[in-house]
Design a protein around this motif. Sequence first.
Motif, PDB file in Angstrom:
ATOM      1  N   SER A 155       0.837  -1.201   0.000  1.00  0.00           N
ATOM      2  CA  SER A 155       0.000   0.000   0.000  1.00  0.00           C
ATOM      3  C   SER A 155       0.874   1.254   0.000  1.00  0.00           C
ATOM      4  O   SER A 155       1.975   1.256   0.530  1.00  0.00           O
ATOM      5  N   ASP A 202     -13.458   2.620   1.539  1.00  0.00           N
ATOM      6  CA  ASP A 202     -12.050   2.615   1.149  1.00  0.00           C
ATOM      7  C   ASP A 202     -11.335   3.722   1.928  1.00  0.00           C
ATOM      8  O   ASP A 202     -11.693   4.893   1.814  1.00  0.00           O
ATOM      9  N   ARG A 231      -7.843   7.025  -3.495  1.00  0.00           N
ATOM     10  CA  ARG A 231      -8.436   6.833  -4.828  1.00  0.00           C
ATOM     11  C   ARG A 231      -9.810   7.497  -4.864  1.00  0.00           C
ATOM     12  O   ARG A 231     -10.423   7.725  -3.817  1.00  0.00           O
ATOM     13  N   GLY A 236     -12.486   7.141  -2.154  1.00  0.00           N
ATOM     14  CA  GLY A 236     -11.830   6.851  -0.882  1.00  0.00           C
ATOM     15  C   GLY A 236     -11.943   8.019   0.084  1.00  0.00           C
ATOM     16  O   GLY A 236     -12.118   9.174  -0.324  1.00  0.00           O
TER      17      GLY A 236
END
Length: 165
Positions: free
Chosen positions: A2, A72, A76, A79
Motif C-alpha cells: 500500500s 475505502d 483513490r 476513498g
Amino acid sequence: MSANPLLEGRSPQQMAIGVISDAEAYREAALLVEPKEEPLFVKASLVAPAWHLLCHSTELAMKAFLLSHGADPGSRPGGLLHHSLRHNLVALYERAQEKGLTTSSKFEEILAELSPFHEAHIFRYRRQGYISLPTPHIIAEALEPVIANIKGVVRQRWMESQGPR
C-alpha cells in the motif's frame, strides 16, 4: 504494498475503532481548550483552535462510521482521503446518511455552518475578521450523541466482521 503503511494489514472495521476513539478525544480536547464555564471573551484567541478540534472530531466520526461500513480508506476516487471527501464535512455526512446514519437537525445545521470553514482550513490558518458560529460547547454538545451512536455502530460492525465465535 500500500502507498500508506498505516493502512496495511487492517480491515476498515478495525481502523474505525481507533478513528472513533480519536473523534471522541478531539471533542474532549476542545472542551478543555474552550470550557463551557469560561466566557468566550476571556480567551477569545482559543475559540478557533476549539472549533478546529471539533471539526476534526466530526470528520473523524463520519470517517469511522463509513469505515465501519467498509469504505475505502485510501486516496483513490471514492476513498476517504480523496480530495472530494477528505475534509468536506457535508460530503462525508451525506455519504454516512446513505449508509444509515441519522442525527438531530441541530447537528445537521451546525455541520452545514462549519463545513466550509473546515474544508478551507480557516481555523488552522486564521484569516482576519469576525466569524459568527455556535460556541464550542454548543457544538460539542450536539456532537456528543453522534459520536456515542457511531461508537456503538463501529463496535457492532467490527464484531460482525469477526464472524461467529
